[in-house]
Design a protein around this motif. Sequence first.
Motif, PDB file in Angstrom:
ATOM      1  N   LYS A  14       0.912  -1.277   0.009  1.00 46.72           N
ATOM      2  CA  LYS A  14      -0.006   0.121  -0.030  1.00 46.72           C
ATOM      3  C   LYS A  14       0.986   1.121  -0.100  1.00 46.72           C
ATOM      4  CE  LYS A  14      -3.901   2.287   0.996  1.00 46.72           C
ATOM      5  NZ  LYS A  14      -4.210   3.168  -0.211  1.00 46.72           N
ATOM      6  N   LYS A  16       3.928   1.524  -1.226  1.00 44.24           N
ATOM      7  CA  LYS A  16       4.442   1.442  -2.575  1.00 44.24           C
ATOM      8  C   LYS A  16       3.434   2.077  -3.541  1.00 44.24           C
ATOM      9  CE  LYS A  16       7.284  -2.491  -2.258  1.00 44.24           C
ATOM     10  NZ  LYS A  16       7.752  -3.864  -2.670  1.00 44.24           N
ATOM     11  N   GLU A  17       2.135   1.719  -3.367  1.00 39.88           N
ATOM     12  CA  GLU A  17       1.301   2.129  -4.157  1.00 39.88           C
ATOM     13  C   GLU A  17       1.111   3.763  -4.282  1.00 39.88           C
ATOM     14  OE1 GLU A  17      -2.608   0.668  -4.000  1.00 39.88           O
ATOM     15  OE2 GLU A  17      -2.042  -1.290  -4.573  1.00 39.88           O
ATOM     16  N   ASP A  18       1.089   4.160  -2.963  1.00 39.02           N
ATOM     17  CA  ASP A  18       0.826   5.602  -2.679  1.00 39.02           C
ATOM     18  C   ASP A  18       1.978   6.390  -2.905  1.00 39.02           C
ATOM     19  OD1 ASP A  18      -1.688   4.825  -1.880  1.00 39.02           O
ATOM     20  OD2 ASP A  18      -1.131   4.826   0.352  1.00 39.02           O
ATOM     21  N   GLY A  19       3.175   5.755  -3.054  1.00 35.95           N
ATOM     22  CA  GLY A  19       4.259   6.401  -3.437  1.00 35.95           C
ATOM     23  C   GLY A  19       4.957   7.136  -2.140  1.00 35.95           C
ATOM     24  N   LYS A  20       4.790   6.636  -1.100  1.00 30.20           N
ATOM     25  CA  LYS A  20       5.216   6.940   0.100  1.00 30.20           C
ATOM     26  C   LYS A  20       6.521   6.636   0.705  1.00 30.20           C
ATOM     27  CE  LYS A  20       0.480   8.274   2.063  1.00 30.20           C
ATOM     28  NZ  LYS A  20      -0.328   8.188   2.982  1.00 30.20           N
ATOM     29  N   LEU A  21       6.976   5.471  -0.326  1.00 31.42           N
ATOM     30  CA  LEU A  21       8.503   4.797   0.193  1.00 31.42           C
ATOM     31  C   LEU A  21       9.526   5.375  -0.846  1.00 31.42           C
ATOM     32  CD1 LEU A  21       7.570   1.096   0.822  1.00 31.42           C
ATOM     33  CD2 LEU A  21       8.132   2.927   2.264  1.00 31.42           C
ATOM     34  N   THR A  22      10.640   5.678  -0.097  1.00 33.53           N
ATOM     35  CA  THR A  22      11.995   6.107  -0.952  1.00 33.53           C
ATOM     36  C   THR A  22      12.501   4.776  -1.367  1.00 33.53           C
ATOM     37  OG1 THR A  22      13.205   6.191   1.164  1.00 33.53           O
ATOM     38  CG2 THR A  22      12.091   8.373   0.462  1.00 33.53           C
ATOM     39  N   ALA A  23      13.339   4.747  -2.350  1.00 32.97           N
ATOM     40  CA  ALA A  23      13.825   3.591  -2.600  1.00 32.97           C
ATOM     41  C   ALA A  23      14.714   2.727  -1.579  1.00 32.97           C
ATOM     42  CB  ALA A  23      15.064   3.686  -3.895  1.00 32.97           C
ATOM     43  N   GLU A  26      12.105   1.213   0.997  1.00 32.78           N
ATOM     44  CA  GLU A  26      11.681   0.047   0.195  1.00 32.78           C
ATOM     45  C   GLU A  26      12.658  -1.147   0.569  1.00 32.78           C
ATOM     46  OE1 GLU A  26      10.054  -1.318  -4.013  1.00 32.78           O
ATOM     47  OE2 GLU A  26      10.255   0.826  -3.530  1.00 32.78           O
TER      48      GLU A  26
END
Length: 69
Positions: A14, A16-23, A26
């Motif tokens: 979720k 990842k989907e929302d774009g709330k994780l940096t590489a 992650e």
Amino acid sequence: MAEKLDSYKERIAKLKEDGKLTADAEALLEELMMGLLEMERSNRALRKAAVKAAGGQTMSSRLRDALYE
């Protein structure tokens, strides 16, 4: 424990989907999940070895309930 791992995986997906994780975050979460999976596997193996070392006898449910009270 499997339910917790599945829950963690869903929550990570979720994020990842929302774009709330940096590489980096992650990669760290993936490494932590792999560590948890390995520890769970190791724990299962140790439990089996302990039961085998005890002669295959596990604690009776009545005794276990009494000890936990």
